[in-house]
Design a protein around this motif. Sequence first.
Motif, PDB file in Angstrom:
ATOM      1  N   GLY A  53       0.884  -1.141   0.046  1.00 24.37           N
ATOM      2  CA  GLY A  53       0.086  -0.042  -0.014  1.00 24.37           C
ATOM      3  C   GLY A  53       0.724   1.289   0.068  1.00 24.37           C
ATOM      4  O   GLY A  53       0.183   2.399   0.133  1.00 24.37           O
ATOM      5  N   LEU A  54       2.064   1.181   0.006  1.00 24.61           N
ATOM      6  CA  LEU A  54       2.989   2.297  -0.045  1.00 24.61           C
ATOM      7  C   LEU A  54       2.581   3.214  -1.395  1.00 24.61           C
ATOM      8  O   LEU A  54       2.562   2.767  -2.149  1.00 24.61           O
ATOM      9  N   HIS A  59       7.251   4.708  -2.993  1.00 26.74           N
ATOM     10  CA  HIS A  59       7.755   3.512  -3.169  1.00 26.74           C
ATOM     11  C   HIS A  59       9.018   3.677  -4.051  1.00 26.74           C
ATOM     12  O   HIS A  59      10.027   2.870  -3.863  1.00 26.74           O
ATOM     13  N   ARG A  60       8.929   4.517  -5.070  1.00 23.58           N
ATOM     14  CA  ARG A  60      10.265   4.712  -5.852  1.00 23.58           C
ATOM     15  C   ARG A  60      11.324   5.137  -5.061  1.00 23.58           C
ATOM     16  O   ARG A  60      12.461   4.871  -5.718  1.00 23.58           O
ATOM     17  N   GLU A  61      11.086   6.289  -4.311  1.00 26.11           N
ATOM     18  CA  GLU A  61      12.526   6.643  -3.515  1.00 26.11           C
ATOM     19  C   GLU A  61      12.816   5.357  -2.654  1.00 26.11           C
ATOM     20  O   GLU A  61      14.130   5.430  -2.292  1.00 26.11           O
ATOM     21  N   ARG A  62      12.068   4.542  -2.026  1.00 23.85           N
ATOM     22  CA  ARG A  62      12.440   3.541  -1.250  1.00 23.85           C
ATOM     23  C   ARG A  62      13.377   2.615  -1.889  1.00 23.85           C
ATOM     24  O   ARG A  62      14.317   2.109  -1.624  1.00 23.85           O
ATOM     25  N   ALA A 103      12.734  -9.639  -1.369  1.00 24.92           N
ATOM     26  CA  ALA A 103      12.454  -8.412  -0.693  1.00 24.92           C
ATOM     27  C   ALA A 103      11.253  -7.566  -1.264  1.00 24.92           C
ATOM     28  O   ALA A 103      10.395  -7.315  -0.734  1.00 24.92           O
ATOM     29  N   ASP A 104      11.624  -7.355  -2.592  1.00 24.82           N
ATOM     30  CA  ASP A 104      10.465  -6.585  -3.393  1.00 24.82           C
ATOM     31  C   ASP A 104      10.748  -6.889  -4.928  1.00 24.82           C
ATOM     32  O   ASP A 104      11.979  -6.462  -5.259  1.00 24.82           O
ATOM     33  N   PRO A 105       9.856  -7.255  -5.504  1.00 25.89           N
ATOM     34  CA  PRO A 105       9.982  -7.492  -6.917  1.00 25.89           C
ATOM     35  C   PRO A 105      10.672  -6.234  -7.840  1.00 25.89           C
ATOM     36  O   PRO A 105      11.219  -6.206  -8.772  1.00 25.89           O
ATOM     37  N   SER A 106       9.834  -4.844  -7.157  1.00 27.07           N
ATOM     38  CA  SER A 106      10.598  -3.591  -7.864  1.00 27.07           C
ATOM     39  C   SER A 106      11.971  -3.608  -7.605  1.00 27.07           C
ATOM     40  O   SER A 106      12.675  -2.817  -8.576  1.00 27.07           O
ATOM     41  N   ILE A 253       9.225   1.180  -9.526  1.00 27.12           N
ATOM     42  CA  ILE A 253      10.060   1.648 -10.808  1.00 27.12           C
ATOM     43  C   ILE A 253       9.476   2.580 -11.290  1.00 27.12           C
ATOM     44  O   ILE A 253       8.319   2.759 -11.810  1.00 27.12           O
ATOM     45  N   ASP A 254      10.223   3.607 -11.843  1.00 28.97           N
ATOM     46  CA  ASP A 254       9.887   4.832 -12.447  1.00 28.97           C
ATOM     47  C   ASP A 254       9.934   4.633 -13.943  1.00 28.97           C
ATOM     48  O   ASP A 254      10.774   5.227 -14.863  1.00 28.97           O
TER      49      ASP A 254
END
Length: 731
Positions: A53-54, A59-62, A103-106, A253-254
Motif C-alpha cells: 500500500g505504499l 515506493h520509488r524513492e524507497r 525483498a520486493d520485485p520492484s 520503478i519509474d
Amino acid sequence: MTTAARTAPEAPPASLSSRARAQIADVLDGRWRDMRRRTRQIAAEPDLVSIPGLPMNEHRERILAGLQSLADRGEVQRAFPARLGGGDNPGGNIASFEELLVADPSLQIKAGVQWGLFGAAVLHLGTEHNHDELLPGIMSFEVPGAFAMTEIGHGSDVASIGTTATYDAESEEFVIHTPFRGAWKEYLGNAALHGVAAVVFAQLITHGVNHGVHAFYVPLRDTTAPVDARGAYPMLPGIRSEDDGHKGGLNGIDNGRLAFDHVRVPRTNLLDRYGQVVPDGTYSSPIDSPGRRFFTMLSTLVQGRVSLGGASAVASKLALAIAIRYAEQRRQFTGADPGVETVLMDYGTHRRRLLPLLARTYAVQLLHNDLLERFHGVFSGERDTDADREDLETLAAAAKPLATWHALETLQTCREACGGAGYMASNRIVGLRADMDVYVTFEGDNTVLLQLVGKRLLTDYGRETAKMDVAGQARWVAKRAGDMALYRTPLRRASQSVRDWGSRARSATELRDPAVQRELLEDRVETMIEEIALRLRPSLKGTPQDKAAAFDANQAELVEAARAHGELMQWEAFTESLESVTDPEGRRVLTWLRDLFALHLIESHLAWYVVNGRLSAQRARTVTSYIERLLLRLRPYALQLVEVLGYGDEQLRADIATGAEGDRQAEAMAYYEALRASGQAPVTEKELRARGESGPPVPRPGGPTGADVDGEDHPDEGDQALGAEAAAVSA
C-alpha cells in the motif's frame, strides 16, 4: 461425493532426515547456493522489504535508496570485470540477483535495469575504452541508467525500430533522432525520474547506408543543475521524457518514455564491439552478415531472459511455501470425528491443486540451474563457441516462458487455495501476482520466444533429414509407415486395452519407469515437429506468400511443440538431479515428486496420447489413478518439501505462513472441547428433531451433548455430504 472419498485420514508424521533435506536443498539451490542464501538473508532486511500500500512516489524513492545500499555493499557488481572492482562471476551474479525478489520485485527489476541491462549492454556491446570510461559510474550507481530498446511501435521486432543514429563526419558525432511517435522508446525503467543516461538502440546510418541496429551511450539529464520537485535532474536539450505513471505492478520503478530530437553524441559513444565507425565515417564489423551481426548483439543480452525465469521460480516457491504452510494449519469442516475439523491439506482437492504445482516448481528450478551453468560457461569464456551460444539462446527462450507462465498459475492457485486470507495484501500473494504479470511479456514475449524455439526444432529436424541418402530416406518412410500402423490402428489400441485390463498394477509399474516417461514425453515433441515439417514441405518451393501462409497455418501447433520440448527438458533436468541425492529416503521422495511432474504432464495431454494411439483409454485411466496414489504418498512430506526451498518467516512475511493460524485453530478446538466436557453446550435443533423432542434437552451426566443415551454419535450423513461438497469448493 461421499465422506470417504473426500478426505484421507490426517497425515501421519513423516520426516526426512537432516541429511536428506540438506541434499535436496543443495540440489535446488545449485552451484551458487551460498550466494543465493546470502542474498535471501539480505532480502529480509527491513530497509529493503516491500511495504503493501505504499504510495507510488514513496515506493520509488524507497527502491532507489535500496539500490544504492546494494551498490555500496558490493552486492550487485559480481558480473563485471575484476579489474574494475567486479567479480567476473556471471552465473553467481544471476543466482544472487534472482533472490532479490524476496525483498520486493520492484527492487529486483530496478536492479536488473541498472546492472543487468544498462550496465550489461556497456559490458557486452562495448570494448575496453567504453568499459573504462562508463562502467565505474554504473557499477557504483553514481550513474543510474535506462535501457532504451523497446519502442511503442516495435516491441519484439527490434530489427525494425525507427530511432536513427546518423553519423556526421564533420563533427565526428552521431545524431540520435526519433522520427515519429511510434519510435518513442517505451516502458523504460529509470526513464521517468532517476536515469541520467541510457543505452539507446538505433539504426546506424553512415554515408547513406543503414548498417542496422547498434547501441549508443546517451546522456539524458543535466546533473550539474538543481533537481526539480520530484527529485529529478532536468532533461538535456533535445530529449523528452514522459512518466508511465501507475502500473498494474512494479510501482517502485519509474518506468517512462524517451524521445530524441537530433541529439548529438560523440563518435566514441558507439558501443563498438560489433561495429566500428572511424572518423571519416567508414563502417566495419568483425561479422560480415548483417543478420548474424544483429542476432549476435542481441544474444549477448540474454541474461535478462535467464534471470526472469529464475526470479519466476522464486515467486512460485514463495507462493507455495505460504499456501502449504497455511494448508497444514487451517481446518475446515468436520470429518470422521465430528469434534475435529479437517486440515486443508488432507482434502484430495487441495492436494490436487498444490502438490503438482510444487513438483513443477522443482522442475522449473532444476532446469534453470542447468541454464545458469550454460550461461556461466558462455559469459565466463569457459565454453563460448557459436554452438554454445545458440544452445543457450534456445534453452533460455524455452525456459523463460514456462517459468513465467507457471509462476502466474501458481500464484493464482495459491491465492485461491488460501481463501479470503490469500487476498489480503499483508499475505503477499496478490502483490506478487500483480508484480509478476509483466514477466510474461518483457525480455521477450513468451509466445514469440516459443516460436523461436519451434523454428530451431524445425531447423534441427531439417538438418537430420537432409543428411539421409536415398536408402536412408526409404528407411525413414518405411519407419514412419510402421509407426502409423503401430500406434494408430484400432487393432493396436484394442490389444493394448486387453493387456491393461489384465494387469492394472503392471501398467502403473510401467508408468513409474523413467524410460517410459521419457518415451512418452519425447515422442510427443518429435511427432508434432515431424508433422509440422511435413505440412510445411510443399510450400518450400513456393512464393514468399505461400511460405508465410503455410507457417501461419501451423504457428499455434509449433508453439505447443516448443512448449512440449521445454517440458521434456524440465523432466530431464529433474531426473538427472536425482543422482545428486544419495540419501535413500530423500531420493525416494524426490523420485515420487519427479513422477508426479511427469504423469501430471502426460495427464494434461491425455487427449493427444489417446488420439495418436500412444495410450489406450484404460492406460490413460491408470495415469490418473497413479497420480492420486502419488499425492497420498507425498502428502506427509508436503511441509518439508517447501521448507527445503529455504524461505523462513523473515522471507515469506505472511501471517498465514507463520504459526498464527495453527494457534487460532488450537484455541477454537480447546474451547469447544471444554464446552462439550462441561455439559453446557447447547443442543442443535436437528438433534432435537432426531429424538422427536420439542422442548429443552434433558441434561445427561458426562458425555458430549448431542450423543444418544447409548453414548454413540450418529451424525447426519446428509450434512456430512453437504459439508464435503462445500469443502471441495472453499478449501
